[in-house]
Design a protein around this motif. Structure first.
Motif, PDB file in Angstrom:
ATOM      1  N   ILE A  70     -45.621  28.252 -22.645  1.00 17.96           N
ATOM      2  CA  ILE A  70     -45.531  29.749 -23.204  1.00 17.96           C
ATOM      3  C   ILE A  70     -45.845  30.651 -21.927  1.00 17.96           C
ATOM      4  O   ILE A  70     -46.477  30.469 -20.957  1.00 17.96           O
ATOM      5  N   VAL A  71     -44.672  31.618 -21.597  1.00 17.07           N
ATOM      6  CA  VAL A  71     -44.941  32.544 -20.594  1.00 17.07           C
ATOM      7  C   VAL A  71     -44.806  33.930 -20.951  1.00 17.07           C
ATOM      8  O   VAL A  71     -43.663  34.620 -21.299  1.00 17.07           O
ATOM      9  N   PRO A  72     -46.026  34.630 -21.189  1.00 15.67           N
ATOM     10  CA  PRO A  72     -46.257  35.778 -21.920  1.00 15.67           C
ATOM     11  C   PRO A  72     -45.694  36.763 -20.616  1.00 15.67           C
ATOM     12  O   PRO A  72     -45.139  36.477 -19.717  1.00 15.67           O
ATOM     13  N   ALA A  73     -45.713  38.300 -21.060  1.00  9.65           N
ATOM     14  CA  ALA A  73     -45.287  39.186 -20.008  1.00  9.65           C
ATOM     15  C   ALA A  73     -46.035  39.010 -18.844  1.00  9.65           C
ATOM     16  O   ALA A  73     -47.431  39.158 -19.098  1.00  9.65           O
ATOM     17  N   GLN A  74     -45.288  39.263 -17.661  1.00 13.61           N
ATOM     18  CA  GLN A  74     -46.129  38.964 -16.669  1.00 13.61           C
ATOM     19  C   GLN A  74     -46.555  40.201 -15.575  1.00 13.61           C
ATOM     20  O   GLN A  74     -46.890  40.073 -14.565  1.00 13.61           O
ATOM     21  N   GLY A  75     -45.952  41.376 -16.160  1.00 14.26           N
ATOM     22  CA  GLY A  75     -46.468  42.707 -15.338  1.00 14.26           C
ATOM     23  C   GLY A  75     -45.574  42.813 -14.159  1.00 14.26           C
ATOM     24  O   GLY A  75     -46.038  43.118 -13.046  1.00 14.26           O
ATOM     25  N   LEU A  76     -44.360  41.945 -13.995  1.00 17.58           N
ATOM     26  CA  LEU A  76     -43.672  42.117 -12.709  1.00 17.58           C
ATOM     27  C   LEU A  76     -43.222  43.494 -12.346  1.00 17.58           C
ATOM     28  O   LEU A  76     -42.887  43.761 -11.198  1.00 17.58           O
ATOM     29  N   SER A  77     -43.391  44.441 -13.291  1.00 15.51           N
ATOM     30  CA  SER A  77     -42.955  45.816 -12.880  1.00 15.51           C
ATOM     31  C   SER A  77     -43.880  46.538 -11.863  1.00 15.51           C
ATOM     32  O   SER A  77     -43.585  47.722 -11.345  1.00 15.51           O
ATOM     33  N   LYS A  78     -45.088  46.008 -11.712  1.00 15.17           N
ATOM     34  CA  LYS A  78     -46.178  46.476 -10.772  1.00 15.17           C
ATOM     35  C   LYS A  78     -45.590  46.477  -9.403  1.00 15.17           C
ATOM     36  O   LYS A  78     -46.399  46.826  -8.579  1.00 15.17           O
TER      37      LYS A  78
END
Length: 335
Positions: A70-78
């Motif tokens: 499982i790969v939840p949301a990773q906050g890559l927009s930071k």
């Protein structure tokens, strides 16, 4: 127990990872309550995993070959850019883990920015997938080989399941519980955690935000909104902004993740919902104003997307308005 791995990079969205952990914990708890063994044996991996281990409500598993990854949301927009964040060493290490799990036969599930990791691993090429609706433009730019459909809330293609914006992780997890622990356990999670049933991202989309990355598509949306009741079609919009239908089709897909027909359909649904919620107009009149001669077609689109019919949407809007209105003269507010 199903060997289950949760990936959390440094900066992963805390709510999305926590939802994943909490739903699995709830599923295990309900299993024990009905006399069954725990359904999920959970391990955390990734550069941010240590931040979430204190929230595990059960001993952490040590398996290396998960059956569910499982790969939840990773906050890559930071990060400065999605591409830059995906190029960092911990993201590359994560791709190695994801590919190994897929090669080993694991089912892979992800939501929101986590789907960018799956796409960067090449696992979504040629597959149907969804992601957060507002990620559609950058997703299409970075991964054109993916058949993206951001209207869907949760979408499965083979062994891979993707979901929409970060809170769609809840819908994704309930679906995974139903698949691996059974409908009874999933229903128990839904009831205990008071989860609403949502089936689409359509009610939450805003064409204006999606189109903002492309000036000509933003102009197309503005032009079309003013003429929805005139029975306009996709070709009319293309001519109005000086593009061929093929060029318009290519650019609207790149800017919004929608086909031109879905783009126009979404404009009509958005305006219809606005009129339902802000005016007393009969639904038949609203359908006519947004370009539908058959109100039942519009009613079906609204219900399919919002999970509510026009009457329920109007009642909900009136209820919300009543809660925000000041009290009549002489009526004291509660202390």
């Amino acid at each position: 127990m199903l060997p289950t791995t949760i990936l959390a990079l440094d900066g992963a969205l805390a709510t999305s990872v926590a939802i994943t952990i909490d739903v699995l914990a709830m599923a295990n708890r309900i299993c024990r309550r009905v006399g069954r063994p725990d359904a999920f044996d959970v391990r955390l991996v990734g550069s941010g995993a240590h931040l979430f281990r204190p929230f595990l409500a059960f001993p952490e598993a040590q398996h290396d070959c998960p059956s569910l990854f499982i790969v939840p949301a990773q906050g890559l927009s930071k990060a400065e850019s999605y591409a830059a964040r995906l190029a960092e060493p911990d993201a590359e290490a994560a791709r190695t883990l994801i590919r190994a799990a897929a090669t080993g036969g694991a089912q892979i599930a992800s939501s929101c920015t986590g789907t960018l990791l799956l796409a960067s691993a090449g696992l979504l090429d040629g597959r149907r997938a969804t992601t957060a609706w507002w990620l559609a433009p950058i997703f299409g730019e970075l991964f054109p080989a993916v058949a993206l459909d951001t209207a869907e809330l949760v979408l499965s293609d083979g062994a891979i399941t993707t979901a929409g914006a970060a809170m769609a992780q809840m819908d994704l997890m309930v679906g995974l519980v139903a698949r691996h622990a059974g409908a009874e356990i999933a229903e128990g999670c839904t009831r205990t955690m008071i989860l609403d049933e949502r089936r689409s991202q359509i009610p939450y989309m805003a064409i204006g935000l999606l189109a903002a990355s492309n000036e000509s598509i933003a102009r197309a949306a503005t032009w079309a909104r003013a003429r929805l009741g005139d029975g306009i079609g996709v070709n009319d919009i293309a001519v109005a902004i000086g593009q061929s239908p093929r060029t318009f089709s290519r650019r609207v897909l790149a800017a919004t993740g929608l086909s031109p027909i879905r783009f126009l359909q979404q404009l009509r649904v958005e305006q219809a919902i606005e009129l339902i919620e802000t005016t007393p107009l009969p639904f038949e009149e609203i359908a006519f104003r947004v370009g539908y001669s058959d109100p039942s077609t519009l009613r079906d689109l609204i219900r399919r997307g919002a999970g509510l019919g026009p009457r329920e949407l109007r009642a909900r809007a009136r209820s919300a308005e009543a809660r925000t209105l000041p009290p009549p003269p002489g009526v004291a507010l509660p202390a």
